[in-house]
Design a protein around this motif. Structure first.
Motif, PDB file in Angstrom:
ATOM      1  N   SER A   1      -0.618   6.661  -4.237  1.00  0.00           N
ATOM      2  CA  SER A   1      -1.378   8.070  -4.749  1.00  0.00           C
ATOM      3  C   SER A   1      -2.342   8.344  -3.745  1.00  0.00           C
ATOM      4  N   LEU A   2      -2.983   7.635  -3.179  1.00  0.00           N
ATOM      5  CA  LEU A   2      -4.045   8.043  -2.429  1.00  0.00           C
ATOM      6  C   LEU A   2      -3.544   8.781  -0.862  1.00  0.00           C
ATOM      7  N   LEU A   3      -2.333   8.035  -0.524  1.00  0.00           N
ATOM      8  CA  LEU A   3      -1.707   8.801   0.902  1.00  0.00           C
ATOM      9  C   LEU A   3      -1.260  10.065   0.590  1.00  0.00           C
ATOM     10  N   ARG A   4      -0.820  10.509  -0.801  1.00  0.00           N
ATOM     11  CA  ARG A   4      -0.445  11.526  -1.002  1.00  0.00           C
ATOM     12  C   ARG A   4      -1.437  12.592  -1.131  1.00  0.00           C
ATOM     13  N   GLU A   5      -2.660  12.236  -0.945  1.00  0.00           N
ATOM     14  CA  GLU A   5      -3.635  13.234  -1.322  1.00  0.00           C
ATOM     15  C   GLU A   5      -3.932  13.762   0.281  1.00  0.00           C
ATOM     16  N   TYR A   6      -3.748  13.041   1.271  1.00  0.00           N
ATOM     17  CA  TYR A   6      -4.060  13.370   2.574  1.00  0.00           C
ATOM     18  C   TYR A   6      -3.164  12.749   3.868  1.00  0.00           C
ATOM     19  N   TYR A   7      -2.069  12.150   3.393  1.00  0.00           N
ATOM     20  CA  TYR A   7      -1.409  11.387   4.399  1.00  0.00           C
ATOM     21  C   TYR A   7       0.125  11.624   3.988  1.00  0.00           C
ATOM     22  N   PRO A   8       0.693  12.550   3.675  1.00  0.00           N
ATOM     23  CA  PRO A   8       2.288  12.486   3.171  1.00  0.00           C
ATOM     24  C   PRO A   8       3.042  12.338   4.411  1.00  0.00           C
ATOM     25  N   ALA A   9       2.586  12.170   5.533  1.00  0.00           N
ATOM     26  CA  ALA A   9       3.501  12.039   6.732  1.00  0.00           C
ATOM     27  C   ALA A   9       4.025  10.434   6.712  1.00  0.00           C
ATOM     28  N   ALA A  10       2.919   9.764   6.339  1.00  0.00           N
ATOM     29  CA  ALA A  10       3.247   8.316   5.949  1.00  0.00           C
ATOM     30  C   ALA A  10       4.382   7.931   5.035  1.00  0.00           C
ATOM     31  N   LEU A  11       4.167   8.576   3.938  1.00  0.00           N
ATOM     32  CA  LEU A  11       5.152   8.612   2.892  1.00  0.00           C
ATOM     33  C   LEU A  11       6.379   8.725   3.168  1.00  0.00           C
ATOM     34  N   ASP A  12       6.500   9.966   3.834  1.00  0.00           N
ATOM     35  CA  ASP A  12       7.942  10.246   4.509  1.00  0.00           C
ATOM     36  C   ASP A  12       8.423   9.468   5.510  1.00  0.00           C
ATOM     37  N   ALA A  13       7.447   8.706   6.321  1.00  0.00           N
ATOM     38  CA  ALA A  13       7.979   8.064   7.331  1.00  0.00           C
ATOM     39  C   ALA A  13       8.506   6.685   6.815  1.00  0.00           C
ATOM     40  N   PHE A  14       8.196   6.066   5.684  1.00  0.00           N
ATOM     41  CA  PHE A  14       8.342   4.736   5.107  1.00  0.00           C
ATOM     42  C   PHE A  14       9.338   4.959   3.832  1.00  0.00           C
ATOM     43  N   ALA A  15       9.626   6.050   3.557  1.00  0.00           N
ATOM     44  CA  ALA A  15      10.561   6.400   2.318  1.00  0.00           C
ATOM     45  C   ALA A  15      11.872   5.641   2.264  1.00  0.00           C
ATOM     46  N   LYS A  16      12.563   5.654   3.699  1.00  0.00           N
ATOM     47  CA  LYS A  16      13.774   5.114   3.933  1.00  0.00           C
ATOM     48  C   LYS A  16      13.743   3.424   4.090  1.00  0.00           C
ATOM     49  N   TRP A  17      12.738   2.795   3.936  1.00  0.00           N
ATOM     50  CA  TRP A  17      12.410   1.379   4.068  1.00  0.00           C
ATOM     51  C   TRP A  17      12.642   0.704   2.804  1.00  0.00           C
ATOM     52  N   THR A  18      13.233  -0.296   2.724  1.00  0.00           N
ATOM     53  CA  THR A  18      13.155  -0.924   1.182  1.00  0.00           C
ATOM     54  C   THR A  18      11.830  -1.655   0.924  1.00  0.00           C
ATOM     55  N   ASN A  19      11.345  -1.447  -0.295  1.00  0.00           N
ATOM     56  CA  ASN A  19       9.957  -2.145  -0.410  1.00  0.00           C
ATOM     57  C   ASN A  19       8.781  -1.118   0.047  1.00  0.00           C
ATOM     58  N   GLY A  20       9.072  -0.068   0.842  1.00  0.00           N
ATOM     59  CA  GLY A  20       8.266   1.051   1.365  1.00  0.00           C
ATOM     60  C   GLY A  20       6.965   0.505   1.923  1.00  0.00           C
ATOM     61  N   LEU A  21       5.792   0.795   1.062  1.00  0.00           N
ATOM     62  CA  LEU A  21       4.450   0.521   1.614  1.00  0.00           C
ATOM     63  C   LEU A  21       4.102  -1.275   1.899  1.00  0.00           C
ATOM     64  N   CYS A  22       5.141  -1.919   0.870  1.00  0.00           N
ATOM     65  CA  CYS A  22       4.819  -3.379   0.925  1.00  0.00           C
ATOM     66  C   CYS A  22       5.265  -4.050   2.221  1.00  0.00           C
ATOM     67  N   ARG A  23       6.065  -3.279   2.980  1.00  0.00           N
ATOM     68  CA  ARG A  23       6.644  -3.985   4.113  1.00  0.00           C
ATOM     69  C   ARG A  23       5.643  -4.128   5.376  1.00  0.00           C
ATOM     70  N   PRO A  24       5.743  -5.200   5.979  1.00  0.00           N
ATOM     71  CA  PRO A  24       4.664  -5.460   7.126  1.00  0.00           C
ATOM     72  C   PRO A  24       4.783  -4.381   8.306  1.00  0.00           C
ATOM     73  N   GLU A  25       5.743  -3.628   8.657  1.00  0.00           N
ATOM     74  CA  GLU A  25       5.748  -2.591   9.570  1.00  0.00           C
ATOM     75  C   GLU A  25       4.906  -1.570   8.801  1.00  0.00           C
ATOM     76  N   ALA A  26       5.185  -1.020   7.637  1.00  0.00           N
ATOM     77  CA  ALA A  26       4.163   0.029   7.105  1.00  0.00           C
ATOM     78  C   ALA A  26       2.856  -0.293   7.105  1.00  0.00           C
ATOM     79  N   ARG A  27       2.551  -1.599   6.578  1.00  0.00           N
ATOM     80  CA  ARG A  27       1.068  -1.905   6.587  1.00  0.00           C
ATOM     81  C   ARG A  27       0.570  -1.911   8.091  1.00  0.00           C
ATOM     82  N   GLU A  28       1.303  -2.472   9.127  1.00  0.00           N
ATOM     83  CA  GLU A  28       0.639  -2.462  10.431  1.00  0.00           C
ATOM     84  C   GLU A  28       0.549  -0.928  11.034  1.00  0.00           C
TER      85      GLU A  28
END
Length: 409
Positions: free
Chosen positions: A154-181
């Motif tokens: 919800s926070l990323l949607r306010e200012y960082y939609p690029a991150a949500l689009d970049a991680f959308a194809k990954w399973t578990n999305g934001l919970c993946r270690p790559e996304a958090r790093e």
């Protein structure tokens, strides 16, 4: 016959003993420590408590050190629902007065008059109780992880939609270690747009990625450098700091969920019922441990399969009054077991041909909605689980769904 009621609190407890006539024979105010527990046991022994004929105890909780001390031996401990205790209190007084010693007396009288209507705590083995602790903790950690991930999304949607689009194809999305790093490396979209291929590849390697690093880095770089709307620079930097603080919580939640999942994988297979639970389609180690945690291994806990179905909330409930009658879902239930049953039946639809045929038959022939058909499937499978646990048998597809297999064929 003597009956004991305990009104528990954080630091002190009130104890009341009554006889068959409802006469108060003793009361004590004890502390929540070893000395207080010793006083309680001595008080029970003074009024006839022995190892063979222990005094039954009513208390408004099912966990804690006090309950663990009381459950030693053959003593029956009844965990009375606080709402039920409040209704019993109104039987003796309409002024709505309340006190801790009075509540202890009410609990003791509940056992004196209606002990047959209440169920004592099950005598589960130590291994089953240990699995229950780990499985429930892992379930809570998973829920906490998902809640934190939703807040971060919800926070990323306010200012960082690029991150949500970049991680959308990954399973578990934001919970993946790559996304958090990557979020830790570039907490704002402006800094993400400046990342080079080398920096992105290094972040993926730090997160533990082994394959397809170059292609993934190229894809992420294109997403980050695309045309996106931006917040004002000062606002964007402030939101980035808020995101990093939330990211720390998500890291801790993911670590806790992973560590507890490993602990469950080590403890659950050691239980004698693990093979039976794992033989059912749709039940894995984590989900099977959650089911075992809620039903336990005390075979006398449920008189029949209907009791287990009602406890799980899978069986419907009938409300009839005069000319009106309705059949609805059950709201008073074990929520953890009901949630595990939802995931179990959802997985069983794809893992078992008979379960899938049963689900389709409920949808097509009976007109059930998805949730109702899935709940009906869970109701049938938990009844099968009760039978297999009682008879010490593994799940057999042909026996469980004979009609469903014929329809599927």
């Amino acid at each position: 016959m003597i009956y004991c009621g305990i009104d528990w609190a954080e630091r002190t407890h009130d104890v009341a003993l009554v006889d068959d006539t409802g006469q108060l024979v003793a009361k004590r105010h004890i502390t929540d420590d070893a000395a207080g527990y010793r006083i309680l046991l001595d008080l029970l022994a003074e009024y006839g408590d022995t190892e063979e004929t222990p005094i039954p105890v009513a208390i408004e909780t099912s966990r804690g050190l006090l309950v663990a001390v009381l459950r030693t031996g053959k003593r029956q401990v009844f965990a009375i629902n606080p709402m039920a205790a409040a209704r019993y209190r109104d039987r003796h007084s309409v002024s709505r007065k309340k006190s801790d010693p009075g509540d202890a007396l009410v609990l003791a009288n509940i056992l004196r008059t209606d002990m047959h209507a209440h169920r004592s705590l099950p005598q589960d083995s130590d291994l089953a109780q240990a699995v229950a602790v780990l499985a429930r903790a892992q379930q809570d950690a998973t829920w906490n992880k998902q809640q934190t991930a939703n807040q971060l999304r919800s926070l990323l949607r306010e200012y960082y939609p690029a991150a949500l689009d970049a991680f959308a194809k990954w399973t578990n999305g934001l919970c993946r270690p790559e996304a958090r790093e990557l979020l830790r490396t570039a907490p704002t979209p402006t800094r993400a747009a400046r990342l080079t291929r080398t920096q992105i590849q290094a972040a993926l390697k730090r997160a533990g990625r082994k394959r397809g690093i170059e292609a993934e880095a190229e894809r992420l770089r294109e997403v980050f450098r695309a045309d996106w709307a931006h917040q004002p620079p000062l606002v964007e930097d402030a939101l980035g700091k808020q995101m990093l603080a939330l990211l720390v919580q998500l890291d801790a939640a993911c670590t806790a969920a992973g560590d507890l999942a490993k602990a469950v994988e080590e403890a659950f297979p050691q239980h004698p019922d693990a093979d039976i639970l794992l033989s059912f389609p749709g039940l894995g180690v984590q989900l099977g441990a959650r089911v075992l945690a809620e039903i336990g291994d005390d075979r006398t806990r449920f008189a029949d399969a209907r009791g287990l179905k009602a406890y799980a909330g899978s069986s419907p409930i009938t409300r009839a009054s005069g000319k009106k009658s309705s059949i609805t879902r059950r709201w008073v239930k074990n929520d953890r077991l009901n949630h595990a049953g939802y995931l179990w039946s959802f997985s069983a639809i794809t893992a078992s041909p008979g379960a899938k045929a049963h689900y389709r038959r409920r949808r097509d022939d009976h007109g059930d909605w998805h949730a109702a058909a899935q709940r009906n499937l869970f109701n049938r499978m938990i009844g099968q689980l009760y039978h297999c646990l009682q008879q010490r048998k593994l799940f057999e597809e042909d026996t469980a769904f004979p009609t469903g297999l014929a329809v599927a064929a």
